[in-house]
Scaffold this motif. Structure first.
Motif, mmCIF file in Angstrom:
data_model
loop_
_atom_site.group_PDB
_atom_site.id
_atom_site.type_symbol
_atom_site.label_atom_id
_atom_site.label_comp_id
_atom_site.label_asym_id
_atom_site.label_seq_id
_atom_site.Cartn_x
_atom_site.Cartn_y
_atom_site.Cartn_z
ATOM 1 N N CYS A 32 31.125 61.009 72.274
ATOM 2 C CA CYS A 32 31.735 62.289 71.881
ATOM 3 C C CYS A 32 33.246 62.148 71.993
ATOM 4 O O CYS A 32 33.746 61.264 72.680
ATOM 5 C CB CYS A 32 31.287 63.407 72.814
ATOM 6 S SG CYS A 32 29.532 63.729 72.689
ATOM 7 N N LYS A 34 35.085 64.342 73.489
ATOM 8 C CA LYS A 34 35.391 64.783 74.857
ATOM 9 C C LYS A 34 34.105 65.322 75.479
ATOM 10 O O LYS A 34 33.265 65.877 74.772
ATOM 11 C CB LYS A 34 36.429 65.914 74.762
ATOM 12 C CG LYS A 34 36.940 66.449 76.059
ATOM 13 C CD LYS A 34 38.032 67.506 75.781
ATOM 14 C CE LYS A 34 38.183 68.452 76.936
ATOM 15 N NZ LYS A 34 37.253 69.593 76.896
ATOM 16 N N LYS A 35 33.946 65.134 76.788
ATOM 17 C CA LYS A 35 32.728 65.639 77.445
ATOM 18 C C LYS A 35 32.866 67.140 77.686
ATOM 19 O O LYS A 35 33.840 67.596 78.303
ATOM 20 C CB LYS A 35 32.555 64.911 78.781
ATOM 21 C CG LYS A 35 31.307 65.292 79.542
ATOM 22 C CD LYS A 35 30.078 64.555 79.041
ATOM 23 C CE LYS A 35 28.824 64.990 79.793
ATOM 24 N NZ LYS A 35 27.596 64.385 79.233
ATOM 25 N N CYS A 36 31.902 67.932 77.222
ATOM 26 C CA CYS A 36 31.959 69.385 77.447
ATOM 27 C C CYS A 36 31.530 69.686 78.890
ATOM 28 O O CYS A 36 30.655 69.012 79.435
ATOM 29 C CB CYS A 36 31.037 70.104 76.470
ATOM 30 S SG CYS A 36 31.445 69.777 74.746
ATOM 31 N N TYR A 38 29.690 71.821 80.324
ATOM 32 C CA TYR A 38 28.331 72.301 80.626
ATOM 33 C C TYR A 38 27.271 71.251 80.288
ATOM 34 O O TYR A 38 26.080 71.462 80.511
ATOM 35 C CB TYR A 38 28.044 73.562 79.786
ATOM 36 C CG TYR A 38 28.241 73.326 78.298
ATOM 37 C CD1 TYR A 38 27.224 72.773 77.532
ATOM 38 C CD2 TYR A 38 29.458 73.594 77.681
ATOM 39 C CE1 TYR A 38 27.411 72.507 76.192
ATOM 40 C CE2 TYR A 38 29.654 73.332 76.354
ATOM 41 C CZ TYR A 38 28.627 72.786 75.613
ATOM 42 O OH TYR A 38 28.824 72.487 74.291
ATOM 43 N N SER A 43 25.977 61.665 77.149
ATOM 44 C CA SER A 43 27.089 61.591 76.199
ATOM 45 C C SER A 43 28.344 61.157 76.945
ATOM 46 O O SER A 43 28.550 61.539 78.103
ATOM 47 C CB SER A 43 27.302 62.958 75.554
ATOM 48 O OG SER A 43 27.523 63.944 76.531
ATOM 49 N N GLY A 82 22.675 63.188 69.746
ATOM 50 C CA GLY A 82 23.726 62.637 70.577
ATOM 51 C C GLY A 82 23.979 63.439 71.832
ATOM 52 O O GLY A 82 23.152 64.227 72.254
ATOM 53 N N GLY A 83 25.190 63.184 72.333
ATOM 54 C CA GLY A 83 26.373 62.687 71.699
ATOM 55 C C GLY A 83 26.755 63.406 70.403
ATOM 56 O O GLY A 83 26.300 64.487 70.101
ATOM 57 N N ASN A 117 29.149 67.590 64.730
ATOM 58 C CA ASN A 117 30.022 68.555 65.402
ATOM 59 C C ASN A 117 31.140 68.976 64.457
ATOM 60 O O ASN A 117 31.659 68.149 63.715
ATOM 61 C CB ASN A 117 30.666 67.928 66.635
ATOM 62 C CG ASN A 117 29.708 67.837 67.801
ATOM 63 O OD1 ASN A 117 28.507 67.671 67.587
ATOM 64 N ND2 ASN A 117 30.219 67.933 69.004
ATOM 65 N N ARG A 154 35.085 73.536 74.260
ATOM 66 C CA ARG A 154 34.826 72.805 73.009
ATOM 67 C C ARG A 154 36.125 72.281 72.412
ATOM 68 O O ARG A 154 37.179 72.898 72.578
ATOM 69 C CB ARG A 154 34.129 73.716 71.999
ATOM 70 C CG ARG A 154 32.783 74.197 72.440
ATOM 71 C CD ARG A 154 31.741 73.111 72.446
ATOM 72 N NE ARG A 154 31.347 72.707 71.108
ATOM 73 C CZ ARG A 154 30.390 71.814 70.850
ATOM 74 N NH1 ARG A 154 29.739 71.222 71.851
ATOM 75 N NH2 ARG A 154 30.084 71.499 69.624
HETATM 76 S S1 SF4 Z 1 26.787 66.041 73.376
HETATM 77 FE FE1 SF4 Z 1 27.677 67.876 72.482
HETATM 78 S S2 SF4 Z 1 27.714 69.275 74.213
HETATM 79 FE FE2 SF4 Z 1 27.513 67.233 75.075
HETATM 80 S S3 SF4 Z 1 29.595 66.488 75.448
HETATM 81 FE FE3 SF4 Z 1 29.027 65.832 73.426
HETATM 82 S S4 SF4 Z 1 29.858 67.412 72.095
HETATM 83 FE FE4 SF4 Z 1 29.749 68.277 74.124
#
Ligand code: SF4
Ligand SMILES: C[S@@+](CC[C@H](N)C(=O)[O-])C[C@H]1O[C@@H](n2cnc3c(N)ncnc32)[C@H](O)[C@@H]1O
Length: 401
Positions: A32, A34-36, A38, A43, A82-83, A117, A154
């Motif tokens: 990804c 960036k890591k979200c 929550y 990922s 994913g990811g 995304n 996000r």
């Molecule tokens: S998988 Fe989706 S929710 Fe999880 S970090 Fe990646 S973009 Fe964010």
């Protein structure tokens, strides 16, 4: 007979599956932008370009090594999740799908979903995914409002979310929008605005998840102020009525679809079908005439690539214990609003129908389950108290001494 060989899995056992279930393929792409805060999925922040070519090589090696376990079985759906799979180039996805088609018999019209995304350069890219063979795009929008998106960390904004859905609608006959609700600071009016924004695109499919604070995430240690239970339950009522008004039927706890657009891949999970999972940390469930097997791949992407390329992608595989199968089956099947045919229990678990008779009767007596000779189906109450209903199928614990 060595563990891991097909002969080992074909040996006699206590289950008698009359036929093998439908088979799906899940492919995990773990990076990804960036890591979200929550997110507890496997990922990882890409920190520069992801090692796409090497990862695709690893996936090919992983699939090759798994082929003897699914030899000759048609594949009814593919899900690239994913990811953020849309970070991969369309050429990479094309190569991935060509490699899959060369090794597995995909059924005609096979559903091939890719998770995308917003803000991953969608113009042209979504069409190129379509040209590579993707039939369905699932867009992780979460919210159409800038402050809500910021509150959940996000990387995209509302304008990018709208642009991504417009592009998806133009490029694909079938697409899904993922939303979350019960977001930090969210009110009913804000949720309503999100629903109106989503429904204005007339999406064939909508998935709406209650935001949960998962262990080992940033939000678990830094919890944001969230709507209380009563408000969250009012939110769910609003979601269900708005979707129904827009012609989207709630067919699973979090999934709403127009006729003909239910997600075949997820339906196969919920109907306790089989899936081969390839890629970092991917889970799989595979049936044999006398056993049901669960598999997991190495989680950390660098380690996964190294091990998969050496022909050892698996980090775990274990047989599901006979005593666990009723709960595992019901955990999935009862998520479906229309339930499942009663005969499916025996078909998928290889156990006699009598294995669940007592629990079915108790659930009926408590008004949580409707059951006749044909169907098993949660009642409205059972659907509202789903974990309680599912829990009734847990294996009986031996009394403590
Ligand atoms: S998988 Fe989706 S929710 Fe999880 S970090 Fe990646 S973009 Fe964010
Ligand atoms: C596999 S995830 C990731 C998809 C995509 N990477 C994205 O973030 O948009 C699929 C969906 O699960 C939901 N999800 C992820 N974490 C969640 C959480 N902690 N609580 C509720 N839903 C969650 C989100 O709606 C997300 O779109």
């Amino acid at each position: 007979m060595n563990a891991g060989t097909v002969e080992h899995y074909l040996r006699p056992g206590t289950l008698q599956l009359p036929a093998l279930p439908p088979l799906s393929l899940y492919v995990h792409l773990p990076w990804c932008l960036k890591k979200c805060p929550y997110c507890d999925f496997n990922s990882h922040e890409s920190k520069g370009a992801a090692p796409e070519a090497r990862y695709l090589d690893a996936l090919r090696a992983d699939l090759e090594a798994a082929l003897p376990l699914v030899w000759g079985r048609p594949v009814i759906s593919v899900f690239i999740g994913g990811g953020t799979p849309s970070l991969f180039s369309p050429e990479g996805i094309d190569r991935l799908l060509a490699g899959i088609r060369a090794r597995l018999p995909l059924v005609p019209g096979c559903e091939i979903t890719l998770e995308a995304n917003p803000g991953t350069f969608e113009r042209e890219r979504f069409r190129a995914f379509r040209a590579a063979g993707v039939t369905r795009l699932s867009i992780g929008v979460q919210s159409f409002q800038d402050d809500c998106l910021r509150a959940i960390g996000r990387v995209h904004d509302a304008a990018q979310a709208r642009a991504a859905v417009e592009e998806a609608a133009a490029a694909f006959d079938s697409f899904n929008i993922d939303l979350m609700y019960a977001l930090p600071g969210q009110t009913l009016a804000r949720l309503q605005a999100d629903l109106e924004a989503a429904l204005a695109f007339a999406p064939p499919h909508l998935s709406i998840y209650h935001l949960t604070l998962e262990p080992n995430t940033f939000f678990a240690t830094h919890p944001p102020p969230l709507p209380d239970e009563d408000l969250a339950s009012e939110m769910l009522d609003l979601i269900v009525s708005s979707c129904a008004g827009a012609g989207l039927q709630r067919y699973e706890v979090s999934a709403f679809a127009r006729d003909g657009h239910r997600c075949r891949h997820n339906l196969n999970y919920w109907q306790f079908g089989d899936y081969l999972g390839i890629g970092a940390g991917a889970h799989g469930k595979l049936s044999f005439p006398h056993r049901v097997l669960r598999q997991q791949r190495w989680r950390e992407p660098a380690r996964y690539m190294e091990r998969a390329l050496a022909g050892e992608a698996l980090s775990q595989d274990e047989e599901v214990a006979r005593a666990e199968l009723p709960f595992e089956f019901m955990l999935n099947a009862l998520r479906l609003r229309e339930g499942v045919p009663r005969a499916l229990f025996g078909e998928r678990t290889g156990m006699p129908a009598s294995a669940i008779d007592m629990a079915v009767l108790k659930a009926q007596q408590r008004g949580l389950l409707e059951a006749d000779l044909q169907m098993l189906r949660p009642t409205g109450l059972g659907f509202d108290f789903l974990s309680e209903l599912q829990g009734m199928f847990l294996p009986a614990r031996a009394p403590a001494r």
